[in-house]
Design a protein around this motif. Structure first.
Motif, mmCIF file in Angstrom:
data_model
loop_
_atom_site.group_PDB
_atom_site.id
_atom_site.type_symbol
_atom_site.label_atom_id
_atom_site.label_comp_id
_atom_site.label_asym_id
_atom_site.label_seq_id
_atom_site.Cartn_x
_atom_site.Cartn_y
_atom_site.Cartn_z
ATOM 1 N N GLY A 209 -1.507 6.712 -3.469
ATOM 2 C CA GLY A 209 -0.901 6.799 -4.795
ATOM 3 C C GLY A 209 0.483 7.404 -4.789
ATOM 4 O O GLY A 209 1.276 7.167 -5.709
ATOM 5 N N THR A 210 0.797 8.166 -3.726
ATOM 6 C CA THR A 210 2.119 8.783 -3.612
ATOM 7 C C THR A 210 3.122 7.867 -2.917
ATOM 8 O O THR A 210 4.282 7.779 -3.321
ATOM 9 N N VAL A 211 2.678 7.168 -1.866
ATOM 10 C CA VAL A 211 3.642 6.472 -0.997
ATOM 11 C C VAL A 211 3.598 4.953 -1.092
ATOM 12 O O VAL A 211 4.508 4.289 -0.577
ATOM 13 N N ALA A 212 2.580 4.381 -1.717
ATOM 14 C CA ALA A 212 2.396 2.922 -1.636
ATOM 15 C C ALA A 212 2.345 2.241 -2.995
ATOM 16 O O ALA A 212 1.792 1.154 -3.122
ATOM 17 N N ARG A 213 2.943 2.845 -3.995
ATOM 18 C CA ARG A 213 2.910 2.247 -5.334
ATOM 19 C C ARG A 213 3.953 1.132 -5.448
ATOM 20 O O ARG A 213 5.110 1.311 -5.073
ATOM 21 N N ILE A 214 3.531 0.005 -5.972
ATOM 22 C CA ILE A 214 4.421 -1.107 -6.274
ATOM 23 C C ILE A 214 4.186 -1.471 -7.734
ATOM 24 O O ILE A 214 3.047 -1.731 -8.140
ATOM 25 N N ASP A 215 5.260 -1.442 -8.525
ATOM 26 C CA ASP A 215 5.140 -1.689 -9.966
ATOM 27 C C ASP A 215 4.104 -0.765 -10.605
ATOM 28 O O ASP A 215 3.292 -1.178 -11.433
ATOM 29 N N GLY A 216 4.106 0.494 -10.148
ATOM 30 C CA GLY A 216 3.305 1.507 -10.804
ATOM 31 C C GLY A 216 1.911 1.733 -10.274
ATOM 32 O O GLY A 216 1.213 2.634 -10.741
ATOM 33 N N ARG A 217 1.479 0.960 -9.276
ATOM 34 C CA ARG A 217 0.124 1.167 -8.763
ATOM 35 C C ARG A 217 0.036 0.704 -7.309
ATOM 36 O O ARG A 217 0.908 -0.028 -6.820
ATOM 37 N N VAL A 218 -1.043 1.124 -6.649
ATOM 38 C CA VAL A 218 -1.287 0.667 -5.284
ATOM 39 C C VAL A 218 -1.836 -0.757 -5.353
ATOM 40 O O VAL A 218 -2.831 -1.002 -6.045
ATOM 41 N N PRO A 219 -1.212 -1.714 -4.685
ATOM 42 C CA PRO A 219 -1.668 -3.106 -4.777
ATOM 43 C C PRO A 219 -3.099 -3.284 -4.284
ATOM 44 O O PRO A 219 -3.541 -2.599 -3.355
ATOM 45 N N ASP A 220 -3.806 -4.226 -4.917
ATOM 46 C CA ASP A 220 -5.202 -4.479 -4.550
ATOM 47 C C ASP A 220 -5.347 -5.012 -3.127
ATOM 48 O O ASP A 220 -6.428 -4.913 -2.539
ATOM 49 N N ASN A 221 -4.286 -5.601 -2.584
ATOM 50 C CA ASN A 221 -4.395 -6.222 -1.254
ATOM 51 C C ASN A 221 -4.033 -5.267 -0.118
ATOM 52 O O ASN A 221 -3.905 -5.690 1.021
ATOM 53 N N TRP A 222 -3.892 -3.979 -0.426
ATOM 54 C CA TRP A 222 -3.498 -2.996 0.583
ATOM 55 C C TRP A 222 -4.549 -1.897 0.627
ATOM 56 O O TRP A 222 -4.860 -1.264 -0.387
ATOM 57 N N ASP A 223 -5.108 -1.653 1.830
ATOM 58 C CA ASP A 223 -6.120 -0.617 2.010
ATOM 59 C C ASP A 223 -5.671 0.408 3.033
ATOM 60 O O ASP A 223 -5.187 0.051 4.113
ATOM 61 N N PHE A 224 -5.832 1.688 2.688
ATOM 62 C CA PHE A 224 -5.685 2.786 3.635
ATOM 63 C C PHE A 224 -7.090 3.123 4.119
ATOM 64 O O PHE A 224 -7.994 3.347 3.314
ATOM 65 N N VAL A 225 -7.275 3.169 5.441
ATOM 66 C CA VAL A 225 -8.626 3.098 6.000
ATOM 67 C C VAL A 225 -8.905 4.290 6.910
ATOM 68 O O VAL A 225 -8.030 4.756 7.653
ATOM 69 N N THR A 226 -10.141 4.775 6.848
ATOM 70 C CA THR A 226 -10.592 5.865 7.702
ATOM 71 C C THR A 226 -12.015 5.574 8.159
ATOM 72 O O THR A 226 -12.548 4.496 7.888
ATOM 73 N N GLY A 227 -12.615 6.515 8.868
ATOM 74 C CA GLY A 227 -13.982 6.296 9.331
ATOM 75 C C GLY A 227 -14.403 7.347 10.333
ATOM 76 O O GLY A 227 -13.714 8.366 10.521
ATOM 77 N N ASP A 228 -15.516 7.110 10.971
ATOM 78 C CA ASP A 228 -15.988 8.010 12.014
ATOM 79 C C ASP A 228 -14.913 8.124 13.103
ATOM 80 O O ASP A 228 -14.363 7.111 13.544
#
Length: 288
Positions: A209-228
């Protein structure tokens, strides 16, 4: 440095970049650095340094730095003591006014994993099954049918020409993608954190939400991913990424991969020198 401080700094640097694009030069910040050389990459003119705290900028850690002067690459060796000025200007950072303060001593290499393997272009891309910042499962298999761009970052990465640059480039790529009806619905971006112990889905949601906003929001086609952590390491190494912790801090290489709709690897970019237009050209080739 606190999370709030980092976000303020990230926002401030982003504003400087915007002003630079409008004809106002990005502000130059200079910090004193001292430490000991861990490794030297002559081809990329980078020196990895186990450095002391840089007051006002980053804690003590082991990080790779670009050097301005060619002589430094020949003069320093693993174990050399070093002092320099760290210059941060817009999206770039480098060392200048370098001085070698002591001869090489005994120093351990960064605690890197040695299991990294280079993926083969044209072969099926290494799979992953992780969790997105939306707290939903995300697998490579579930993204088939779209062209995919995968990169590796972590939210606390302090140097503007490493993880933050990868994210800024993704913003530029996705802005262009979303404005092109021919490919807008057929591209997915995936940023995988190599700091999964800290980067939970909630942390990545705030970071996105801080670094990847385009036109006011994080695009639906972009995922920041984590896991084990073990799974993340297996994925990262399968794409050729090398990373590890030194005194609790992460030192790492960079990899960005473009994957076709059939799941086959189209291209791997090593390092931070690729440009958004190169990725866009790859995507348009993958999606005729």
């Amino acid at each position: 440095m606190s999370t709030t401080h980092r976000r303020i700094r990230a926002t401030f640097l982003s504003c400087l970049v915007v002003f630079a694009g409008c004809g106002v030069a990005a502000e130059r910040e200079t910090y004193p650095l001292s430490g000991r050389v861990v490794s030297v990459d002559a081809d990329k003119r980078r020196v990895t340094i186990d450095h002391a705290e840089i007051p006002g900028y980053m804690p003590a850690m082991t990080m790779p730095f670009r050097v301005k002067d060619d002589w430094v690459i020949d003069a320093v060796k693993p174990g050399s003591g070093i002092s320099a000025n760290l210059v941060v200007e817009g999206k770039a950072s480098w060392l200048e006014n370098v001085a070698v303060t002591s001869a090489p001593g005994t120093i351990g290499a960064p605690s890197m994993a040695d299991g990294a393997t280079e993926p083969i272009v044209g072969e099926p891309s290494p799979p992953f099954a992780l969790t997105s910042h939306r707290n939903r499962p995300l697998t490579l298999e579930s993204l088939k049918g779209s062209a995919i761009v995968v990169t590796f970052i972590f939210s606390r990465c302090p140097l503007p020409d490493y993880c933050p640059l990868m994210t800024d480039n993704f913003v530029a790529v996705d802005r262009a993608v979303l404005s092109d009806p021919a490919i807008a619905s057929r591209v997915r971006l995936v940023s995988i954190s190599i700091d999964p112990e800290f980067d939970t889905p909630a942390i990545l949601e705030a970071h996105a939400g801080t670094v990847a906003r385009i036109d006011g929001r994080v695009p639906d086609n972009w995922d920041f991913v984590t896991g084990d952590p073990a799974l993340v390491r297996k994925v990262a190494e399968s794409y050729g990424l090398v990373y590890g912790k030194e005194d609790g801090q992460i030192v790492h290489s960079l990899r960005t991969a473009v994957i076709g709709p059939d799941g086959r690897l189209l291209k791997v970019y090593r390092g931070n020198e690729w440009k958004p237009e190169e990725i866009l050209a790859d995507l348009r080739t993958a999606l005729p």
